[in-house]
Scaffold this motif. Structure first.
Motif, mmCIF file in Angstrom:
data_model
loop_
_atom_site.group_PDB
_atom_site.id
_atom_site.type_symbol
_atom_site.label_atom_id
_atom_site.label_comp_id
_atom_site.label_asym_id
_atom_site.label_seq_id
_atom_site.Cartn_x
_atom_site.Cartn_y
_atom_site.Cartn_z
ATOM 1 N N TYR A 1 10.217 3.967 2.949
ATOM 2 C CA TYR A 1 9.440 2.274 2.412
ATOM 3 C C TYR A 1 8.361 3.851 1.485
ATOM 4 C CZ TYR A 1 11.562 -0.594 6.395
ATOM 5 O OH TYR A 1 12.506 -1.198 6.923
ATOM 6 N N GLY A 2 7.842 2.499 0.827
ATOM 7 C CA GLY A 2 6.350 3.776 0.026
ATOM 8 C C GLY A 2 6.799 2.516 -1.498
ATOM 9 N N LEU A 3 5.805 3.338 -2.128
ATOM 10 C CA LEU A 3 5.309 2.913 -3.501
ATOM 11 C C LEU A 3 6.254 3.185 -4.770
ATOM 12 C CD1 LEU A 3 1.828 2.375 -3.169
ATOM 13 C CD2 LEU A 3 3.026 0.557 -3.099
ATOM 14 N N LYS A 4 7.172 3.148 -5.038
ATOM 15 C CA LYS A 4 7.422 3.263 -6.162
ATOM 16 C C LYS A 4 6.878 4.411 -7.684
ATOM 17 C CE LYS A 4 11.331 1.970 -8.505
ATOM 18 N NZ LYS A 4 12.883 1.882 -9.254
ATOM 19 N N THR A 5 7.022 4.941 -8.419
ATOM 20 C CA THR A 5 6.027 5.495 -9.174
ATOM 21 C C THR A 5 6.729 6.433 -10.314
ATOM 22 O OG1 THR A 5 4.518 5.872 -7.655
ATOM 23 C CG2 THR A 5 4.055 6.600 -10.071
ATOM 24 N N ILE A 6 6.839 5.635 -11.674
ATOM 25 C CA ILE A 6 7.939 6.048 -12.456
ATOM 26 C C ILE A 6 6.481 7.132 -13.150
ATOM 27 C CG2 ILE A 6 9.092 5.561 -14.643
ATOM 28 C CD1 ILE A 6 9.692 4.432 -12.358
ATOM 29 N N MET A 7 6.948 8.177 -13.667
ATOM 30 C CA MET A 7 6.386 9.332 -14.009
ATOM 31 C C MET A 7 7.075 10.065 -14.550
ATOM 32 S SD MET A 7 5.083 11.487 -10.426
ATOM 33 C CE MET A 7 4.523 10.166 -9.218
ATOM 34 N N ASP B 1 10.837 10.410 -14.730
ATOM 35 C CA ASP B 1 11.429 10.339 -13.686
ATOM 36 C C ASP B 1 11.047 9.215 -12.343
ATOM 37 O OD1 ASP B 1 14.077 10.367 -11.491
ATOM 38 O OD2 ASP B 1 14.195 12.048 -11.191
ATOM 39 N N GLU B 2 11.469 8.789 -11.363
ATOM 40 C CA GLU B 2 11.128 7.880 -10.114
ATOM 41 C C GLU B 2 10.216 8.628 -9.043
ATOM 42 O OE1 GLU B 2 14.505 5.563 -7.941
ATOM 43 O OE2 GLU B 2 13.292 4.654 -9.654
ATOM 44 N N GLN B 3 9.380 8.423 -8.454
ATOM 45 C CA GLN B 3 9.167 9.019 -6.939
ATOM 46 C C GLN B 3 8.457 8.257 -5.984
ATOM 47 O OE1 GLN B 3 6.051 11.996 -7.645
ATOM 48 N NE2 GLN B 3 6.241 12.684 -5.086
ATOM 49 N N LEU B 4 8.956 7.845 -4.996
ATOM 50 C CA LEU B 4 8.506 7.291 -3.537
ATOM 51 C C LEU B 4 6.885 7.809 -3.375
ATOM 52 C CD1 LEU B 4 8.732 4.148 -3.006
ATOM 53 C CD2 LEU B 4 10.361 5.360 -1.136
ATOM 54 N N LEU B 5 6.254 7.527 -2.852
ATOM 55 C CA LEU B 5 5.497 7.322 -2.609
ATOM 56 C C LEU B 5 4.991 6.760 -0.699
ATOM 57 C CD1 LEU B 5 2.682 7.402 -5.164
ATOM 58 C CD2 LEU B 5 4.118 9.489 -4.655
ATOM 59 N N ALA B 6 4.678 8.113 -0.069
ATOM 60 C CA ALA B 6 5.225 7.786 1.045
ATOM 61 C C ALA B 6 4.373 6.156 1.340
ATOM 62 C CB ALA B 6 5.469 8.797 2.582
ATOM 63 N N PHE B 7 4.296 4.780 2.107
ATOM 64 C CA PHE B 7 3.302 4.282 2.832
ATOM 65 C C PHE B 7 4.218 2.624 3.119
ATOM 66 C CE2 PHE B 7 0.588 0.290 1.561
ATOM 67 C CZ PHE B 7 -0.463 0.766 2.187
ATOM 68 N N ARG B 8 3.482 2.940 4.678
ATOM 69 C CA ARG B 8 4.068 1.914 5.265
ATOM 70 C C ARG B 8 2.959 0.462 5.601
ATOM 71 N NH1 ARG B 8 8.635 2.585 8.314
ATOM 72 N NH2 ARG B 8 9.303 4.549 8.010
ATOM 73 N N GLY B 9 2.302 0.190 4.946
ATOM 74 C CA GLY B 9 0.561 -0.533 4.853
ATOM 75 C C GLY B 9 1.341 -2.216 4.098
ATOM 76 N N LYS B 10 0.585 -2.517 4.917
ATOM 77 C CA LYS B 10 0.249 -4.092 3.661
ATOM 78 C C LYS B 10 0.743 -3.722 2.222
ATOM 79 C CE LYS B 10 -0.282 -6.692 7.706
ATOM 80 N NZ LYS B 10 -1.936 -7.417 7.846
ATOM 81 N N CYS B 11 1.228 -3.965 1.592
ATOM 82 C CA CYS B 11 1.379 -4.046 -0.581
ATOM 83 C C CYS B 11 2.079 -5.158 -0.286
ATOM 84 C CB CYS B 11 1.168 -2.660 -0.589
ATOM 85 S SG CYS B 11 1.133 -2.367 -2.957
ATOM 86 N N SER B 12 2.230 -5.653 -1.605
ATOM 87 C CA SER B 12 3.789 -6.951 -2.140
ATOM 88 C C SER B 12 4.237 -5.889 -2.726
ATOM 89 C CB SER B 12 2.234 -7.839 -3.013
ATOM 90 O OG SER B 12 1.815 -6.944 -4.468
ATOM 91 N N PHE B 13 4.133 -4.883 -3.277
ATOM 92 C CA PHE B 13 5.550 -4.361 -4.359
ATOM 93 C C PHE B 13 5.702 -3.120 -3.326
ATOM 94 C CE2 PHE B 13 0.529 -3.090 -6.107
ATOM 95 C CZ PHE B 13 0.947 -1.717 -5.774
ATOM 96 N N ARG B 14 5.257 -3.114 -2.298
ATOM 97 C CA ARG B 14 6.289 -1.905 -1.816
ATOM 98 C C ARG B 14 7.529 -2.168 -1.234
ATOM 99 N NH1 ARG B 14 5.749 -1.842 5.155
ATOM 100 N NH2 ARG B 14 6.521 -3.019 4.170
ATOM 101 N N SER C 1 -4.298 19.327 6.463
ATOM 102 C CA SER C 1 -4.145 19.974 8.052
ATOM 103 C C SER C 1 -3.118 18.958 8.348
ATOM 104 C CB SER C 1 -4.948 19.373 8.700
ATOM 105 O OG SER C 1 -5.439 18.479 9.064
ATOM 106 N N LYS C 2 -1.987 18.519 7.807
ATOM 107 C CA LYS C 2 -1.193 17.552 8.389
ATOM 108 C C LYS C 2 -1.874 16.155 9.778
ATOM 109 C CE LYS C 2 1.795 19.433 5.557
ATOM 110 N NZ LYS C 2 2.326 18.815 5.123
ATOM 111 N N SER C 3 -2.883 15.876 10.074
ATOM 112 C CA SER C 3 -3.503 15.284 10.522
ATOM 113 C C SER C 3 -3.594 13.364 10.263
ATOM 114 C CB SER C 3 -4.599 15.209 11.252
ATOM 115 O OG SER C 3 -4.429 16.759 11.453
ATOM 116 N N ASN C 4 -2.908 12.983 8.758
ATOM 117 C CA ASN C 4 -2.919 12.065 8.489
ATOM 118 C C ASN C 4 -2.720 10.725 9.033
ATOM 119 O OD1 ASN C 4 -1.092 12.728 7.626
ATOM 120 N ND2 ASN C 4 -1.359 12.212 5.255
ATOM 121 N N HIS C 5 -1.649 11.540 9.924
ATOM 122 C CA HIS C 5 -0.765 10.346 10.741
ATOM 123 C C HIS C 5 -1.567 9.368 12.270
ATOM 124 C CE1 HIS C 5 0.415 13.976 12.578
ATOM 125 N NE2 HIS C 5 0.358 13.463 13.572
#
Length: 378
Positions: A285-291, A262-275, A183-187
């Motif tokens: 900003y986000g977590l990069k994942t190799i898929m 390929d790589e994909q950047l999952l949107a994330f703006r929280g606290k994370c050492s590898f953001r 529902s696009k309410s996660n923000h």
């Protein structure tokens, strides 16, 4: 047809090609008397076509409608009666196109798509449970309750909001999080989600706002005591859950013959050492994942997170990654032995050079020590 006659026909055809390239005339106008027999045979195959009809056909712009025998006559194609031809260097040539061979190891015998166990499942909830299984949720329930028991020690009194959770309530929590994403309410904040005048009663009917906040604060995916001992793995807090999820992604689908990595950047703006921050991505900003995905259906077959290039290896090279202390001791002893052999080799080489300076008649052979010294596996 003998081989000598065949060679003569080919040489005549090459002469025709040279005359055509120099004078700009058609092949039909440069044919000499020696090729009259070939033309008579082609005229015989044209089934009685008159010269006037041939001229009308050649003058037409549509070359696709010209009969094959007349087209061969126009451009001067030589037909060979033999399938195998030999050149002057005894090389074999074939006048027919051969069959292409493909090795059996390169042929994909299975079509891409869901596996046999998943083909007949059409309900969305059952499809979701194929990947987020009860084993994964049970792991979450176990370590979430462990964190709740630690929190209870600091509380004065225990209430219904701070009780332990179970599998059904964890499924409901995951459902609420998925509903906010759909529902696009996660923000939105928790106060806005559980406000009936703002978001309706769909969230309040599942659980209270206080219980939702408490479960999110206590949500754990692993044993914290074990995680603290694995200080080198930044992904240790969710490593086991992630491996179980990726295993289900592999089991539930048969990939095709073409895959894309390929790589994909999952949107994330929280606290994370590898953001990561990638300015040319939409989320930045986000977590990069190799898929690794199927090129035809975009299904994710395998994936691994990018944890950054920073690592603490001490005085050892970056490639020296070991899980146990015993392996680290063996590596350190091999490295010390290598340094000792290196020092000894350079001392012997230095003594040989000094000996050659004292006695010019003596010959001393020196070798490249960088190539001769044994290097331990690092």
């Amino acid at each position: 047809m003998s081989s000598s006659q065949l060679v003569e026909d080919i040489e005549k055809f090459l002469e025709l090609c040279e005359d055509y390239g120099s004078d700009g005339e058609d092949f039909g106008s440069t044919v000499n008397e020696e090729n009259v027999d070939m033309e008579d045979e082609e005229e015989h195959d044209s089934e009685g076509t008159s010269e006037e009809e041939e001229e009308d056909i050649f003058d037409s712009d549509d070359e696709d409608n010209i009969p094959l025998n007349l087209l061969r006559k126009k451009i001067g194609i030589i037909e060979f009666t033999k399938i195998v031809l030999r050149g002057k260097n005894k090389h074999k040539w074939s006048s027919k196109k051969g069959k292409s061979h493909r090795y059996g190891m390169n042929v994909v015998h299975q079509a891409r798509g869901p596996t046999r166990e998943c083909k007949n499942i059409t309900e969305p909830l059952k499809c979701f449970q194929l990947f987020i299984t009860d084993d994964i949720l049970s792991e979450v329930v176990q370590w979430t309750n462990a964190e709740i028991n630690v929190r209870k020690k600091d509380l004065v009194s225990s209430t219904a909001q701070t009780r332990e959770t179970d599998l059904d309530e964890t499924k409901a929590l995951v459902g609420v999080l998925c509903l906010t994403a759909v529902s696009k309410s996660n923000h939105l904040t928790s106060d806005e989600l559980f406000d009936c005048s703002y978001s309706g009663s769909r969230y309040v009917s599942i659980m209270t706002k206080a219980r939702f906040k408490f479960l999110l604060s206590c949500l754990r995916f692993d044993d914290k005591a074990v995680r603290l001992r694995i200080c080198n793995d930044k992904f240790a807090s969710i490593r086991k859950i992630w491996d179980m999820f990726i295993q289900k992604c592999r089991q539930n689908y048969t990939p095709g013959s073409y895959l894309t990595i390929d790589e994909q950047l999952l949107a994330f703006r929280g606290k994370c050492s590898f953001r990561m921050y990638i300015p040319n991505k939409p989320a930045k900003y986000g977590l990069k994942t190799i898929m690794m995905c199927d090129s035809g259906t975009k299904y994710m077959v395998d994936a691994m997170p990018y944890l950054g290039k920073g690592s603490n290896t001490g005085d050892l090279p970056l490639a020296a990654k070991h899980d146990g202390a015993q392996d680290l001791e063996i590596l350190q002893s091999e490295l010390n032995q290598h340094h000792a052999m290196k020092d000894l080799a350079y001392e012997i080489k230095k003594e040989g050079k000094m000996l050659a300076k004292r006695n010019p008649e003596m010959k001393v052979y020196a070798f490249d020590l960088q190539q001769c010294l044994p290097t331990p596996f690092l």
